[in-house]
Scaffold this motif. Structure first.
Motif, PDB file in Angstrom:
ATOM      1  N   LYS A  11       0.835  -1.212   0.000  1.00  0.00           N
ATOM      2  CA  LYS A  11       0.000   0.000   0.000  1.00  0.00           C
ATOM      3  C   LYS A  11       0.872   1.266   0.000  1.00  0.00           C
ATOM      4  O   LYS A  11       0.593   2.229  -0.684  1.00  0.00           O
ATOM      5  N   HIS A  12       1.929   1.213   0.771  1.00  0.00           N
ATOM      6  CA  HIS A  12       2.806   2.375   0.884  1.00  0.00           C
ATOM      7  C   HIS A  12       3.768   2.474  -0.294  1.00  0.00           C
ATOM      8  O   HIS A  12       4.186   3.574  -0.673  1.00  0.00           O
ATOM      9  N   GLN A  13       4.111   1.332  -0.875  1.00  0.00           N
ATOM     10  CA  GLN A  13       4.937   1.342  -2.085  1.00  0.00           C
ATOM     11  C   GLN A  13       4.207   2.064  -3.208  1.00  0.00           C
ATOM     12  O   GLN A  13       4.815   2.788  -3.995  1.00  0.00           O
ATOM     13  N   MET A  14       2.893   1.902  -3.249  1.00  0.00           N
ATOM     14  CA  MET A  14       2.095   2.592  -4.265  1.00  0.00           C
ATOM     15  C   MET A  14       2.192   4.109  -4.084  1.00  0.00           C
ATOM     16  O   MET A  14       2.215   4.850  -5.070  1.00  0.00           O
ATOM     17  N   THR A  15       2.280   4.562  -2.847  1.00  0.00           N
ATOM     18  CA  THR A  15       2.447   5.990  -2.583  1.00  0.00           C
ATOM     19  C   THR A  15       3.780   6.479  -3.133  1.00  0.00           C
ATOM     20  O   THR A  15       3.847   7.534  -3.776  1.00  0.00           O
ATOM     21  N   LEU A  16       4.848   5.714  -2.894  1.00  0.00           N
ATOM     22  CA  LEU A  16       6.159   6.082  -3.431  1.00  0.00           C
ATOM     23  C   LEU A  16       6.155   6.084  -4.955  1.00  0.00           C
ATOM     24  O   LEU A  16       6.750   6.961  -5.586  1.00  0.00           O
ATOM     25  N   GLU A  17       5.481   5.103  -5.538  1.00  0.00           N
ATOM     26  CA  GLU A  17       5.407   5.032  -6.994  1.00  0.00           C
ATOM     27  C   GLU A  17       4.650   6.235  -7.560  1.00  0.00           C
ATOM     28  O   GLU A  17       5.044   6.785  -8.591  1.00  0.00           O
ATOM     29  N   GLN A  18       3.603   6.666  -6.881  1.00  0.00           N
ATOM     30  CA  GLN A  18       2.859   7.844  -7.332  1.00  0.00           C
ATOM     31  C   GLN A  18       3.725   9.100  -7.228  1.00  0.00           C
ATOM     32  O   GLN A  18       3.710   9.953  -8.109  1.00  0.00           O
ATOM     33  N   MET A  19       4.497   9.194  -6.145  1.00  0.00           N
ATOM     34  CA  MET A  19       5.398  10.337  -5.993  1.00  0.00           C
ATOM     35  C   MET A  19       6.421  10.338  -7.126  1.00  0.00           C
ATOM     36  O   MET A  19       6.700  11.392  -7.713  1.00  0.00           O
ATOM     37  N   GLY A  20       6.968   9.172  -7.451  1.00  0.00           N
ATOM     38  CA  GLY A  20       7.923   9.070  -8.550  1.00  0.00           C
ATOM     39  C   GLY A  20       7.300   9.490  -9.871  1.00  0.00           C
ATOM     40  O   GLY A  20       7.920  10.201 -10.670  1.00  0.00           O
ATOM     41  N   GLU A  21       6.075   9.047 -10.091  1.00  0.00           N
ATOM     42  CA  GLU A  21       5.362   9.428 -11.319  1.00  0.00           C
ATOM     43  C   GLU A  21       5.127  10.939 -11.359  1.00  0.00           C
ATOM     44  O   GLU A  21       5.270  11.569 -12.413  1.00  0.00           O
ATOM     45  N   ASN A  22       4.799  11.536 -10.222  1.00  0.00           N
ATOM     46  CA  ASN A  22       4.611  12.992 -10.156  1.00  0.00           C
ATOM     47  C   ASN A  22       5.900  13.732 -10.517  1.00  0.00           C
ATOM     48  O   ASN A  22       5.873  14.743 -11.220  1.00  0.00           O
ATOM     49  N   ILE A  23       7.019  13.217 -10.029  1.00  0.00           N
ATOM     50  CA  ILE A  23       8.315  13.825 -10.339  1.00  0.00           C
ATOM     51  C   ILE A  23       8.604  13.699 -11.832  1.00  0.00           C
ATOM     52  O   ILE A  23       9.048  14.660 -12.474  1.00  0.00           O
ATOM     53  N   LYS A  24       8.339  12.535 -12.388  1.00  0.00           N
ATOM     54  CA  LYS A  24       8.561  12.314 -13.817  1.00  0.00           C
ATOM     55  C   LYS A  24       7.704  13.262 -14.657  1.00  0.00           C
ATOM     56  O   LYS A  24       8.185  13.870 -15.620  1.00  0.00           O
ATOM     57  N   ARG A  29       6.868  18.070 -18.053  1.00  0.00           N
ATOM     58  CA  ARG A  29       6.180  19.348 -18.273  1.00  0.00           C
ATOM     59  C   ARG A  29       7.180  20.479 -18.492  1.00  0.00           C
ATOM     60  O   ARG A  29       6.896  21.437 -19.199  1.00  0.00           O
ATOM     61  N   ARG A  30       8.340  20.358 -17.879  1.00  0.00           N
ATOM     62  CA  ARG A  30       9.382  21.374 -18.030  1.00  0.00           C
ATOM     63  C   ARG A  30      10.253  21.110 -19.259  1.00  0.00           C
ATOM     64  O   ARG A  30      11.207  21.820 -19.515  1.00  0.00           O
ATOM     65  N   LYS A  31       9.911  20.044 -19.978  1.00  0.00           N
ATOM     66  CA  LYS A  31      10.630  19.662 -21.187  1.00  0.00           C
ATOM     67  C   LYS A  31      12.126  19.443 -20.917  1.00  0.00           C
ATOM     68  O   LYS A  31      12.991  19.841 -21.699  1.00  0.00           O
ATOM     69  N   LEU A  32      12.399  18.806 -19.797  1.00  0.00           N
ATOM     70  CA  LEU A  32      13.767  18.467 -19.438  1.00  0.00           C
ATOM     71  C   LEU A  32      13.977  16.972 -19.650  1.00  0.00           C
ATOM     72  O   LEU A  32      13.096  16.162 -19.331  1.00  0.00           O
ATOM     73  N   THR A  33      15.117  16.610 -20.183  1.00  0.00           N
ATOM     74  CA  THR A  33      15.427  15.202 -20.350  1.00  0.00           C
ATOM     75  C   THR A  33      15.908  14.626 -19.022  1.00  0.00           C
ATOM     76  O   THR A  33      16.327  15.365 -18.110  1.00  0.00           O
ATOM     77  N   ALA A  34      15.872  13.314 -18.940  1.00  0.00           N
ATOM     78  CA  ALA A  34      16.367  12.649 -17.739  1.00  0.00           C
ATOM     79  C   ALA A  34      17.854  12.940 -17.544  1.00  0.00           C
ATOM     80  O   ALA A  34      18.311  13.135 -16.414  1.00  0.00           O
ATOM     81  N   VAL A  35      18.590  13.004 -18.612  1.00  0.00           N
ATOM     82  CA  VAL A  35      20.024  13.282 -18.530  1.00  0.00           C
ATOM     83  C   VAL A  35      20.255  14.693 -17.972  1.00  0.00           C
ATOM     84  O   VAL A  35      21.107  14.893 -17.101  1.00  0.00           O
TER      85      VAL A  35
END
Length: 96
Positions: A11-24, A29-35
Motif C-alpha cells: 500500500k505504501h509502495q504505491m504511494t512512493l510510486e505515485q510520488m515518482g510518477e509525479n516527479i517524472k 512538463r518542463r521539457k527536461l530530459t532525464a540526462v
C-alpha cells in the motif's frame, strides 16, 4: 557494514510510486530530459530512473536535489506539515 533493506508494505509502495510518477511528469512538463535533470541534480541517470519509479532505497537527498532542479524544493516542507493525529493526541493530553 551492509545496508539494511527497507521494508515497505505494498500500500505504501504505491504511494512512493505515485510520488515518482509525479516527479517524472513535472520533469516532462518542463521539457527536461532525464540526462539534464540527473546532471543538474548531481546524480547518475539510473538514480533518477529509480526516483521516478519510487524506489525506497534512494537517499532522500537525491529526491531533494531532483525536486530542487525542478523548482519544487519547497514541497519538502509539506512533508508531515499537517500532523492531524499528533494534534489530536496532544489535545487529549491537554484535557487531562
Amino acid at each position: 557494514m551492509s545496508r539494511k533493506k527497507q521494508t515497505i508494505f505494498p500500500k505504501h509502495q504505491m504511494t512512493l510510486e505515485q510520488m515518482g510518477e509525479n516527479i517524472k511528469l513535472a520533469r516532462k512538463r518542463r521539457k527536461l530530459t532525464a540526462v539534464q535533470v540527473a546532471e543538474r541534480a548531481d546524480i547518475v541517470r539510473t538514480t533518477l530512473y529509480q526516483i521516478e519509479k519510487g524506489n525506497p532505497s534512494v537517499a532522500i537527498g537525491a529526491y531533494f536535489n531532483v525536486l530542487r532542479v525542478l523548482g519544487l524544493q519547497d514541497d519538502f516542507l509539506k512533508l508531515a506539515a499537517d500532523d492531524e493525529l499528533g494534534r489530536k493526541l496532544q489535545d487529549l493530553e491537554l484535557l487531562k
